[in-house]
Design an enzyme around this catalytic site. Structure first.
Site: not given
Length: 134
Positions: A35, A5-8
């Site tokens: 997200g 997972r990454v933020s953006s």
């Protein structure tokens, strides 16, 4: 299961998946999300959680604990244990309590500012619609 997972940034996600694949030779599936780690409604996260709860996963591998969740990591660990699922973290950094607190506060501030920005843009659209009606 490999979970990333990454933020953006999609490029960061690609690099994270590549890192997981290089470090884990045998896996059945890769689940990804883009997200906030504060958002518990991420599609990939919910899919992974359902699979764990249905005893469909024997091992989950992540790069860092915060790739899965920002808060409540210990709860996820216990859920995994209760469903005979091993949770493997490739990089466990020893951080001081101060470092953890700063990261947590930063994450919360970023999340709230994103929500506020979203609210503002929604309010701007609403205002434009009202002006058009007038």
């Amino acid at each position: 299961i490999l979970y990333a997972r990454v933020s953006s940034q999609k490029d960061d996600l690609i690099n994270q998946v590549k890192y997981l694949e290089e470090n884990v030779k045998e896996y059945d599936q890769v689940i990804t999300d883009i997200g906030s780690s504060l958002n518990m409604k991420r599609k990939g996260f919910l899919k992974l959680l359902r699979m764990i709860l249905n005893n469909e996963v024997s091992k989950v591998v992540i790069a860092y604990p915060d790739r899965l969740v920002r808060f409540g990591f210990e709860i996820i660990e216990e859920v995994c244990k209760a469903h005979n699922c091993e949770l493997v973290v490739l990089n466990k950094e020893d951080k001081t309590p101060e470092q953890e607190l700063i990261e947590d506060l930063t994450s919360i501030l970023v999340s709230f500012s994103e929500k506020l920005q979203g609210m503002r843009s929604h309010e701007k659209v609403k205002k434009c619609v009202e002006e058009l009606k007038a």
